[in-house]
Design an enzyme around this catalytic site. Structure first.
Site, PDB file in Angstrom:
ATOM      1  N   HIS A  73      69.332  19.354  -1.080  1.00 54.61           N
ATOM      2  CA  HIS A  73      69.035  18.214  -1.946  1.00 54.61           C
ATOM      3  C   HIS A  73      68.669  18.741  -3.330  1.00 54.61           C
ATOM      4  O   HIS A  73      67.888  19.681  -3.444  1.00 54.61           O
ATOM      5  CB  HIS A  73      67.870  17.407  -1.354  1.00 54.61           C
ATOM      6  CG  HIS A  73      67.726  16.058  -1.977  1.00 54.61           C
ATOM      7  ND1 HIS A  73      67.300  15.888  -3.275  1.00 54.61           N
ATOM      8  CD2 HIS A  73      67.971  14.819  -1.481  1.00 54.61           C
ATOM      9  CE1 HIS A  73      67.283  14.586  -3.547  1.00 54.61           C
ATOM     10  NE2 HIS A  73      67.688  13.921  -2.480  1.00 54.61           N
TER      11      HIS A  73
ATOM     12  N   ARG B  87      67.038   9.508  -9.785  1.00 58.05           N
ATOM     13  CA  ARG B  87      68.227   9.593 -10.644  1.00 58.05           C
ATOM     14  C   ARG B  87      68.983   8.269 -10.612  1.00 58.05           C
ATOM     15  O   ARG B  87      69.558   7.851 -11.599  1.00 58.05           O
ATOM     16  CB  ARG B  87      69.109  10.758 -10.205  1.00 58.05           C
ATOM     17  CG  ARG B  87      68.568  12.118 -10.666  1.00 58.05           C
ATOM     18  CD  ARG B  87      69.271  13.275 -10.001  1.00 58.05           C
ATOM     19  NE  ARG B  87      68.925  13.355  -8.578  1.00 58.05           N
ATOM     20  CZ  ARG B  87      69.784  13.553  -7.589  1.00 58.05           C
ATOM     21  NH1 ARG B  87      71.060  13.727  -7.851  1.00 58.05           N
ATOM     22  NH2 ARG B  87      69.372  13.600  -6.338  1.00 58.05           N
TER      23      ARG B  87
END
Ligand SMILES: Cc1cc2nc3c(=O)[nH]c(=O)nc-3n(C[C@H](O)[C@H](O)[C@H](O)COP(=O)(O)OP(=O)(O)OC[C@H]3O[C@@H](n4cnc5c(N)ncnc54)[C@H](O)[C@@H]3O)c2cc1C
Length: 566
Positions: free
Chosen positions: A233, A249
């Site tokens: 990740h 994000r």
């Protein structure tokens, strides 16, 4: 030793296990279901899921688009018939959870809200702030406890599967409170034991993610599939590794290098920070390798900048992230960028199972992260895993229920139970060796982090395999200090280490011959995807000498492999 009898035994009380339990209970009130979990159910790792659960709910989105995103994200290793089924079932699961009380975040007009997420070309991640898994788990646990025919065995630890003539007949399980081993006699078993990211140190996963069910199945003769594909990740918090959700994000956060540059424009000019995880993790690692990371006492890192989102949006959409960053890194994202770097996050591989969650072993099913049904191929898209747990948890519950209703109990051979008791209590707990569990565990994690990380090369993999096999030898000489039976966490740690050593070996053994780069498997010595030779799934079978590998084809329905650009 007491033998307990249930029609269906589900190992694991995470999203997949709980969803399976409810599905089986709804299928028939006559079926008697046991759910075994080594931790209290709502401490399963699923409770940590933050960003969301993917499903098509709106005009402008479509099942074909979700399927295409998933297939492209998988670098064309996903089986497309399964992906098509998966996306078709997903919306129903969201609505079902809604009816059972899941507090989804809302739009202004009261509809279930959805946010953008890496690799998805439509905002389709349903979420409950940044605590999606927490709310899904509490919804499902509340639902499951309402059924009289579901019995929970909390803090019971499964050690092995009892198999004869290719039929799963039962399990051996330690009641951690008393330390006694019990046999569970059953008609159908569902493995839902989650992932094994704890073969690494820097990981987003709970300490319980040690892949027990995968190794238990593997040792019982069921192959593990595509284990070389481990997801990293892009935003593990430095220094703990705790996850900063991709939703940060999704809400508009930037990734910045030491020059203050949004470097994703050089790696995925269109999707930028919202490219799939494999691509973003490679980009970050490359920036760091090229000296463009920011410096910290814990090594170089990348900055995740949320400041431009403003305090109000951060508090509404990402409250957990703000809290975690302040408490564990001393950084308030409203005022400063968050220090992050890639962390081990998810296993695309797992127990080989088909679209009905059936494994090659009769009466034995697998669902959730411990399974590999081929939905995620070489790289999973964020928010597709919780969906996977819900969709295939339901399938597993229903399939196991059908099986249990049409099959009878089998006798469990006593000799098998005695052999397992000797292995656990005499060989592991009773051994007076001079090796420490923590030392071998740290060594394993070092090997995996140095040689089987975001990038992996042939010579490094070869030496990793050698080192790991040496560790397996050393494990035979361990010593558990606590010789007692009540809540013996030393014994549990030893059993878990034993499981992870096998998984680490299978992971490397699968990665070594795969001389290509596909999805999360990135080989600088073979930088291209090689569909001619490697458009196939790896199956690893247990043998005493180490895994034996076989390969099976990938199912393509609508989308022939194409260039994967973002
Ligand atoms: C921090 C974090 C955030 C995430 N966010 C998202 C997200 O936003 N969206 C998304 O789609 N995915 C997300 N994921 C991935 C997703 O949460 C997991 O893949 C998924 O929840 C796994 O669920 P599971 O039911 O398969 O297993 P788990 O929830 O891991 O549960 C495993 C169960 O098995 C039991 N168990 C294991 N071994 C034994 C044993 N030997 N004996 C008895 N019981 C045993 C455990 O007690 C537990 O109940 C995230 C993962 C992490 C780590």
């Amino acid at each position: 030793m007491e033998t307990l009898t249930h029609d269906i035994v589900i190992v694991g009380a995470g999203l997949a296990g709980l969803r399976a339990a409810v599905a089986a209970a709804e299928f028939s009130s006559k079926i008697d279901i046991a759910v075994i979990s080594k931790v209290y159910p709502v401490r399963s790792h699923s409770v940590c899921a933050q960003g969301g659960t993917a499903a098509v709910l709106r005009e402008g989105d479509s099942n074909d688009l979700h399927a295409w995103d998933t297939v492209k994200g998988s670098d064309f290793l996903a089986d497309q018939d399964i992906v098509e089924f998966f996306v078709k079932q997903a919306p129903e699961e969201i609505v079902t959870l809604e009816h059972w009380g899941c507090p989804w975040s809302r739009t202004d007009d009261g509809k279930i809200n959805q946010r953008p997420f890496g690799g998805h070309s439509f905002p389709r991640a349903c979420f409950a702030a940044d605590m999606t898994g927490f709310h899904e788990m509490h919804t499902l646990y509340g639902k499951a406890t309402a059924y009289d025919n579901i019995k929970f065995y909390d803090e019971w630890f499964v050690t092995s599967l009892i198999v004869e003539d290719n039929v799963a007949k039962g399990l051996t399980v330690i009641n951690l409170k008393t330390g006694d081993m019990h046999a569970f006699r059953t008609k159908a078993i569902i493995m839902a034991t989650g992932g094994y990211a704890r073969i690494y140190e820097f990981t987003t996963f709970s300490h319980t993610a040690t892949g027990d069910g995968m190794t238990i199945a593997y040792r019982a003769g069921v192959p593990l599939k595509d284990m070389e594909f481990i997801q990293f990740h892009p935003t593990g918090l430095v220094p703990s590794g705790i996850l900063i959700t991709g939703g940060a994000r999704g809400e508009g956060g930037y990734l910045i290098n030491a020059k203050g540059e949004r470097f994703m424009k050089r790696y995925a000019p269109e999707k930028m920070e919202l490219a799939p995880r494999d691509i973003v993790s490679r980009a970050e690692t490359t920036e760091i390798q090229e000296g463009l990371g920011l410096e910290s006492p814990y090594g170089p890192y990348i900055a995740l900048d949320l400041r431009h989102l403003g305090e109000e949006k951060i508090n509404e959409r990402l409250p957990l992230i703000r809290d975690v960053a302040i408490k564990l890194s001393g950084v308030d994202p409203v005022k400063e960028p968050i220090p992050i770097r890639p962390a081990a996050h998810y296993s695309m591989g797992g127990i080989h199972a088909n679209i009905k969650t059936e494994t090659p072993l009769s009466g034995f099913y697998a669902a959730g992260e411990c399974s590999c049904l081929n939905v995620h191929g070489a790289n999973r898209l964020g928010t597709n895993s919780t969906t996977d747990c819900l969709v295939f948890g339901t399938v597993a519950g229903e399939e196991a229920a059908k099986y249990a209703l049409s099959n009878s109990f089998r006798e469990i051979p006593r000799e098998k139970i005695l052999t397992e008791e000797r292995r656990v209590f005499d060989e592991i707990l009773g051994r007076e060796g001079d090796e420490r569990v923590s030392v071998i565990r740290d060594e394993m994690r070092r090997i995996m982090s140095e040689k089987m990380w975001v990038f992996r090369k042939g010579d490094e993999l070869e030496s990793a395999l050698k080192e790991l096999r040496n560790l397996k030898e050393r494990f035979k000489n361990i010593r558990v200090e606590d010789k007692g039976r009540t809540f013996n966490t030393g014994l549990v740690a030893a059993l878990q280490l034993d499981f992870t050593l096998d998984l680490a070996e299978v992971t490397i053994a699968g990665a070594l011959p795969r001389t290509e780069s596909r999805g999360a498997h990135s080989r600088p010595d073979y930088p291209k995807r090689d569909d001619e030779n490697w458009l196939k799934h790896t199956l690893a079978y247990y043998t005493k000498e180490g895994p034996r590998l076989e390969y099976i084809p990938v199912t393509i329905t609508k989308w022939p492999p194409a260039v994967r650009a973002y």
